[in-house]
Write a protein that holds these residues in place. Structure first.
Motif, PDB file in Angstrom:
ATOM      1  N   TYR A  11       0.811  -1.219   0.000  1.00  0.00           N
ATOM      2  CA  TYR A  11       0.000   0.000   0.000  1.00  0.00           C
ATOM      3  C   TYR A  11       0.845   1.270   0.000  1.00  0.00           C
ATOM      4  CZ  TYR A  11      -3.249  -3.594   1.361  1.00  0.00           C
ATOM      5  OH  TYR A  11      -3.970  -4.755   1.418  1.00  0.00           O
ATOM      6  N   ASP A  12       2.046   1.168  -0.496  1.00  0.00           N
ATOM      7  CA  ASP A  12       2.907   2.329  -0.641  1.00  0.00           C
ATOM      8  C   ASP A  12       2.584   2.992  -1.980  1.00  0.00           C
ATOM      9  OD1 ASP A  12       4.873   4.112  -0.003  1.00  0.00           O
ATOM     10  OD2 ASP A  12       6.547   2.828  -0.565  1.00  0.00           O
ATOM     11  N   GLN A  13       3.113   4.162  -2.229  1.00  0.00           N
ATOM     12  CA  GLN A  13       2.874   4.877  -3.482  1.00  0.00           C
ATOM     13  C   GLN A  13       3.334   4.061  -4.688  1.00  0.00           C
ATOM     14  OE1 GLN A  13       1.950   8.162  -4.299  1.00  0.00           O
ATOM     15  NE2 GLN A  13       1.361   8.836  -2.261  1.00  0.00           N
ATOM     16  N   ASN A  14       4.410   3.298  -4.542  1.00  0.00           N
ATOM     17  CA  ASN A  14       4.965   2.527  -5.654  1.00  0.00           C
ATOM     18  C   ASN A  14       4.384   1.129  -5.748  1.00  0.00           C
ATOM     19  OD1 ASN A  14       6.629   4.688  -6.281  1.00  0.00           O
ATOM     20  ND2 ASN A  14       8.202   4.005  -4.861  1.00  0.00           N
ATOM     21  N   PHE A  15       3.509   0.770  -4.834  1.00  0.00           N
ATOM     22  CA  PHE A  15       2.945  -0.579  -4.804  1.00  0.00           C
ATOM     23  C   PHE A  15       1.508  -0.492  -5.285  1.00  0.00           C
ATOM     24  CE2 PHE A  15       1.073  -4.349  -2.865  1.00  0.00           C
ATOM     25  CZ  PHE A  15       2.025  -5.297  -3.171  1.00  0.00           C
ATOM     26  N   THR A  16       1.301  -0.702  -6.594  1.00  0.00           N
ATOM     27  CA  THR A  16      -0.040  -0.588  -7.153  1.00  0.00           C
ATOM     28  C   THR A  16      -0.444  -1.890  -7.809  1.00  0.00           C
ATOM     29  OG1 THR A  16       0.832   0.250  -9.236  1.00  0.00           O
ATOM     30  CG2 THR A  16       0.209   1.882  -7.569  1.00  0.00           C
ATOM     31  N   THR A  17      -1.734  -2.145  -7.847  1.00  0.00           N
ATOM     32  CA  THR A  17      -2.270  -3.302  -8.554  1.00  0.00           C
ATOM     33  C   THR A  17      -3.042  -2.815  -9.770  1.00  0.00           C
ATOM     34  OG1 THR A  17      -4.262  -3.245  -7.220  1.00  0.00           O
ATOM     35  CG2 THR A  17      -2.492  -4.673  -6.459  1.00  0.00           C
ATOM     36  N   MET A  18      -3.165  -3.680 -10.744  1.00  0.00           N
ATOM     37  CA  MET A  18      -3.892  -3.324 -11.948  1.00  0.00           C
ATOM     38  C   MET A  18      -5.388  -3.343 -11.663  1.00  0.00           C
ATOM     39  SD  MET A  18      -1.785  -5.369 -14.878  1.00  0.00           S
ATOM     40  CE  MET A  18      -2.988  -4.970 -16.089  1.00  0.00           C
ATOM     41  N   ILE A  19      -6.079  -2.355 -12.148  1.00  0.00           N
ATOM     42  CA  ILE A  19      -7.529  -2.293 -12.017  1.00  0.00           C
ATOM     43  C   ILE A  19      -8.119  -2.652 -13.368  1.00  0.00           C
ATOM     44  CG2 ILE A  19      -9.495  -0.799 -11.554  1.00  0.00           C
ATOM     45  CD1 ILE A  19      -7.602   0.843  -9.765  1.00  0.00           C
ATOM     46  N   PRO A  20      -9.016  -3.655 -13.413  1.00  0.00           N
ATOM     47  CA  PRO A  20      -9.551  -4.065 -14.712  1.00  0.00           C
ATOM     48  C   PRO A  20     -10.386  -2.961 -15.359  1.00  0.00           C
ATOM     49  CG  PRO A  20     -10.668  -5.223 -12.933  1.00  0.00           C
ATOM     50  CD  PRO A  20      -9.544  -4.449 -12.323  1.00  0.00           C
ATOM     51  N   THR A  21     -10.288  -2.905 -16.671  1.00  0.00           N
ATOM     52  CA  THR A  21     -11.059  -1.918 -17.421  1.00  0.00           C
ATOM     53  C   THR A  21     -12.516  -2.369 -17.523  1.00  0.00           C
ATOM     54  OG1 THR A  21     -10.577  -3.005 -19.510  1.00  0.00           O
ATOM     55  CG2 THR A  21      -9.025  -1.303 -18.785  1.00  0.00           C
ATOM     56  N   ARG A  22     -13.365  -1.488 -18.025  1.00  0.00           N
ATOM     57  CA  ARG A  22     -14.777  -1.839 -18.191  1.00  0.00           C
ATOM     58  C   ARG A  22     -14.940  -3.019 -19.137  1.00  0.00           C
ATOM     59  NH1 ARG A  22     -18.108   3.268 -19.817  1.00  0.00           N
ATOM     60  NH2 ARG A  22     -19.705   1.671 -19.925  1.00  0.00           N
ATOM     61  N   PHE A  23     -14.119  -3.068 -20.192  1.00  0.00           N
ATOM     62  CA  PHE A  23     -14.200  -4.169 -21.162  1.00  0.00           C
ATOM     63  C   PHE A  23     -13.803  -5.496 -20.514  1.00  0.00           C
ATOM     64  CE2 PHE A  23     -12.328  -6.703 -24.659  1.00  0.00           C
ATOM     65  CZ  PHE A  23     -13.488  -6.897 -25.390  1.00  0.00           C
ATOM     66  N   VAL A  24     -12.757  -5.490 -19.716  1.00  0.00           N
ATOM     67  CA  VAL A  24     -12.308  -6.713 -19.037  1.00  0.00           C
ATOM     68  C   VAL A  24     -13.383  -7.196 -18.062  1.00  0.00           C
ATOM     69  CG1 VAL A  24     -10.601  -7.650 -17.431  1.00  0.00           C
ATOM     70  CG2 VAL A  24      -9.871  -6.194 -19.322  1.00  0.00           C
ATOM     71  N   ARG A  25     -13.969  -6.267 -17.317  1.00  0.00           N
ATOM     72  CA  ARG A  25     -15.042  -6.647 -16.394  1.00  0.00           C
ATOM     73  C   ARG A  25     -16.230  -7.231 -17.151  1.00  0.00           C
ATOM     74  NH1 ARG A  25     -15.489  -1.383 -12.723  1.00  0.00           N
ATOM     75  NH2 ARG A  25     -15.550  -0.607 -14.830  1.00  0.00           N
ATOM     76  N   PHE A  26     -16.522  -6.661 -18.314  1.00  0.00           N
ATOM     77  CA  PHE A  26     -17.610  -7.189 -19.135  1.00  0.00           C
ATOM     78  C   PHE A  26     -17.313  -8.618 -19.573  1.00  0.00           C
ATOM     79  CE2 PHE A  26     -19.044  -8.021 -23.496  1.00  0.00           C
ATOM     80  CZ  PHE A  26     -20.412  -8.075 -23.278  1.00  0.00           C
ATOM     81  N   LEU A  27     -16.088  -8.867 -20.053  1.00  0.00           N
ATOM     82  CA  LEU A  27     -15.733 -10.218 -20.498  1.00  0.00           C
ATOM     83  C   LEU A  27     -15.767 -11.221 -19.354  1.00  0.00           C
ATOM     84  CD1 LEU A  27     -12.829  -9.598 -23.030  1.00  0.00           C
ATOM     85  CD2 LEU A  27     -15.219 -10.114 -23.512  1.00  0.00           C
ATOM     86  N   ARG A  28     -15.409 -10.802 -18.166  1.00  0.00           N
ATOM     87  CA  ARG A  28     -15.416 -11.707 -17.019  1.00  0.00           C
ATOM     88  C   ARG A  28     -16.825 -12.091 -16.588  1.00  0.00           C
ATOM     89  NH1 ARG A  28     -10.819  -9.049 -13.049  1.00  0.00           N
ATOM     90  NH2 ARG A  28      -9.052  -9.417 -14.423  1.00  0.00           N
ATOM     91  N   THR A  29     -17.795 -11.250 -16.875  1.00  0.00           N
ATOM     92  CA  THR A  29     -19.162 -11.520 -16.444  1.00  0.00           C
ATOM     93  C   THR A  29     -20.088 -11.948 -17.576  1.00  0.00           C
ATOM     94  OG1 THR A  29     -19.707  -9.180 -16.670  1.00  0.00           O
ATOM     95  CG2 THR A  29     -19.001  -9.941 -14.496  1.00  0.00           C
ATOM     96  N   CYS A  30     -19.637 -11.895 -18.809  1.00  0.00           N
ATOM     97  CA  CYS A  30     -20.458 -12.254 -19.966  1.00  0.00           C
ATOM     98  C   CYS A  30     -20.522 -13.780 -20.104  1.00  0.00           C
ATOM     99  CB  CYS A  30     -19.872 -11.629 -21.236  1.00  0.00           C
ATOM    100  SG  CYS A  30     -20.788 -12.047 -22.710  1.00  0.00           S
ATOM    101  N   VAL A  31     -21.732 -14.315 -19.960  1.00  0.00           N
ATOM    102  CA  VAL A  31     -21.910 -15.769 -20.014  1.00  0.00           C
ATOM    103  C   VAL A  31     -21.571 -16.319 -21.391  1.00  0.00           C
ATOM    104  CG1 VAL A  31     -23.582 -17.632 -19.755  1.00  0.00           C
ATOM    105  CG2 VAL A  31     -23.632 -15.696 -18.189  1.00  0.00           C
TER     106      VAL A  31
END
Length: 53
Positions: A11-31
């Protein structure tokens, strides 16, 4: 080795995780997309198993 771990802080300034884009979230939930991926992966597995026998 312990000195390196002490310098890495979560949780430092240099310690970041990738946040999925709207398209990626759509693909993850699209049956429909999940069914297509399921079929493709299974076909690949059939080819690999078929080559080994």
């Amino acid at each position: 080795m312990q000195q390196i771990e002490e310098r890495i802080r979560a949780y430092d300034q240099n310690f970041t995780t990738m946040i999925p884009t709207r398209f990626v979230r759509f693909l993850r939930t699209c049956v429909l997309w999940q069914i297509i991926r399921f079929v493709v992966i299974n076909l690949k597995m059939i080819v690999v198993v078929g080559k080994s026998h």
